[in-house]
Each structure stands twice: as structure tokens, then as C-alpha cells.
Scaffold this motif. Structure first.
Motif, short mmCIF file in Angstrom:
data_model
loop_
_atom_site.label_atom_id
_atom_site.label_comp_id
_atom_site.label_asym_id
_atom_site.label_seq_id
_atom_site.Cartn_x
_atom_site.Cartn_y
_atom_site.Cartn_z
N ARG A 49 0.84 -1.20 0.00
CA ARG A 49 0.00 0.00 0.00
C ARG A 49 0.88 1.24 0.00
O ARG A 49 1.98 1.24 0.53
N ALA A 50 0.34 2.30 -0.54
CA ALA A 50 1.04 3.59 -0.52
C ALA A 50 0.57 4.39 0.69
O ALA A 50 -0.61 4.37 1.03
N LEU A 51 1.50 5.07 1.31
CA LEU A 51 1.16 5.96 2.41
C LEU A 51 0.62 7.27 1.84
O LEU A 51 0.92 7.61 0.69
N PRO A 52 -0.14 8.01 2.63
CA PRO A 52 -0.59 9.32 2.14
C PRO A 52 0.61 10.25 1.93
O PRO A 52 1.61 10.15 2.63
N ARG A 53 0.48 11.13 1.00
CA ARG A 53 1.55 12.10 0.70
C ARG A 53 1.64 13.12 1.83
O ARG A 53 0.64 13.67 2.27
N GLN A 54 2.86 13.36 2.29
CA GLN A 54 3.11 14.34 3.35
C GLN A 54 3.51 15.68 2.72
O GLN A 54 3.97 15.73 1.57
N PRO A 61 4.66 8.92 -2.44
CA PRO A 61 5.32 7.80 -1.78
C PRO A 61 5.10 6.50 -2.56
O PRO A 61 4.05 6.27 -3.15
N SER A 62 6.12 5.66 -2.53
CA SER A 62 5.99 4.35 -3.18
C SER A 62 5.22 3.42 -2.25
O SER A 62 5.04 3.70 -1.07
N GLN A 123 12.66 1.75 13.60
CA GLN A 123 12.61 2.93 12.74
C GLN A 123 12.07 2.61 11.36
O GLN A 123 11.60 3.50 10.66
N SER A 124 12.11 1.36 10.96
CA SER A 124 11.63 0.97 9.64
C SER A 124 10.11 0.92 9.55
O SER A 124 9.56 0.73 8.48
N VAL A 125 9.41 1.13 10.68
CA VAL A 125 7.94 1.24 10.66
C VAL A 125 7.61 2.68 10.27
O VAL A 125 8.02 3.63 10.93
N GLN A 126 6.87 2.83 9.18
CA GLN A 126 6.56 4.14 8.64
C GLN A 126 5.20 4.67 9.07
O GLN A 126 4.99 5.89 9.06
#
Length: 173
Positions: A49-54, A61-62, A123-126
Motif C-alpha cells: 500500500r502507498a502511504l498518504p503524501r506528506q 510515496p511508493s 525505525q523501519s515502521v513508517q
């Protein structure tokens, strides 16, 4: 045997074996498959899934793997909510590094639980999210099995949160 015959024979073998070797999964792909299979054994669904754009993102985001623990009989949180790891620390962010996306917020009980548990995530959890279908962790899959075990424990923690009390908090609020 003529040297040229040997060279041609080796060339033919290389042309046959070379493409077959390219079909083999890479070490990274094997690690990803191992992580996802371990998660599946624990009842976790994995999708990209793609995260929302910040606001700080220069490009869209990829897609990254989202590990989702389906909600049980009582369902997951409503309204849906999402916390995304911010690129910078700010006092307006949840715990300084996490920013809410959209209008939804976790219940007071979930926020209290998140305040104790989010610092333990790698830290790898976005991002982390909850909706009526369950809870998700958006993870780049860095850190291997050890990181996965922590994420599985984190996701299991949501199912231990008393659902009735959360709903009563929302009705009173």
C-alpha cells in the motif's frame, strides 16, 4: 577434444544455465517471503500500500508492505485513523514524531496504549493505522525476524484492548 569445441560447449551451457539462474529469487526476495510467511502463520495479512503524501514529500510515496491484523468479532476502531512517522520532530506531532492523517483519531485508550508502544517499534515502521477491519503496520521489512516479532506483538496488543470500554469512551465524549 578440440579447444574450440570445448569453448562452444561451455558457451552453450552458459546460455542455457544463465537465464535459469536469473529466475531464482534473490536473497532479499527470499527474506521477504520468509517474513511474510511467518506473519501469515500468525494470521496477519500482508499487502502493498502507498502511504498518504506528506507536505515534506517531493514525490508520491511508493508502496510498502502493510501488515494487517484483522479485527475480531467486535470489529476494529471507528472512525478509521492513521499515524505516519514524520520526517522531523515537532511538538504538534503525537509523541513528537508521529502525525495524524485525516480527521480520524484513535480512542483515548488506544492513544494511551500507543504512547507506551510506539517508541518500541523499529525505525523501519513508517505508519500505523486502525479501521473497522483491523490494525495495520506499514513496514519496510528492515530488521528481519527480530523486528517482525516486535511488530507482531504490537499488532496483538490491539486485540487485548477492551473494545467495550473504548466504545463507551466515544459515546460519552
Amino acid at each position: 577434444m578440440n579447444i574450440w569445441t570445448l569453448v562452444v560447449l561451455l558457451g552453450v551451457v552458459a546460455m542455457v544455465v544463465g537465464p535459469l539462474m536469473l529466475l531464482q529469487p534473490s536473497a532479499r526476495e527470499r527474506r521477504q517471503a520468509e517474513l511474510r510467511e511467518r506473519a501469515r502463520q500468525e494470521g496477519i495479512l500482508v499487502s502493498l500500500r502507498a502511504l498518504p503524501r506528506q507536505a515534506t514529500d517531493m514525490e508520491a510515496p511508493s508502496r510498502i508492505p502493510a501488515y494487517k491484523r484483522p479485527a475480531g468479532k467486535g470489529g476494529g476502531p471507528t472512525p478509521p485513523w492513521m499515524l505516519v512517522r514524520a520526517a522531523y520532530q515537532h511538538e504538534a506531532h503525537f509523541l513528537g514524531h508521529w502525525t495524524w492523517q485525516g480527521a480520524g483519531r484513535a480512542s483515548a485508550r488506544e492513544q494511551q496504549w500507543l504512547a507506551h508502544q510506539l517508541p518500541s517499534l523499529p525505525q523501519s515502521v513508517q505508519a500505523v493505522a486502525g479501521d473497522a477491519k483491523g490494525w495495520s503496520v506499514y513496514w519496510t521489512e528492515l530488521g528481519g525476524i527480530e523486528a517482525l516479532e516486535g511488530i507482531l506483538d504490537f499488532l496483538k496488543g490491539f486485540s487485548r484492548t477492551p473494545k467495550g470500554e473504548e466504545r463507551n469512551d466515544r459515546i460519552r465524549g
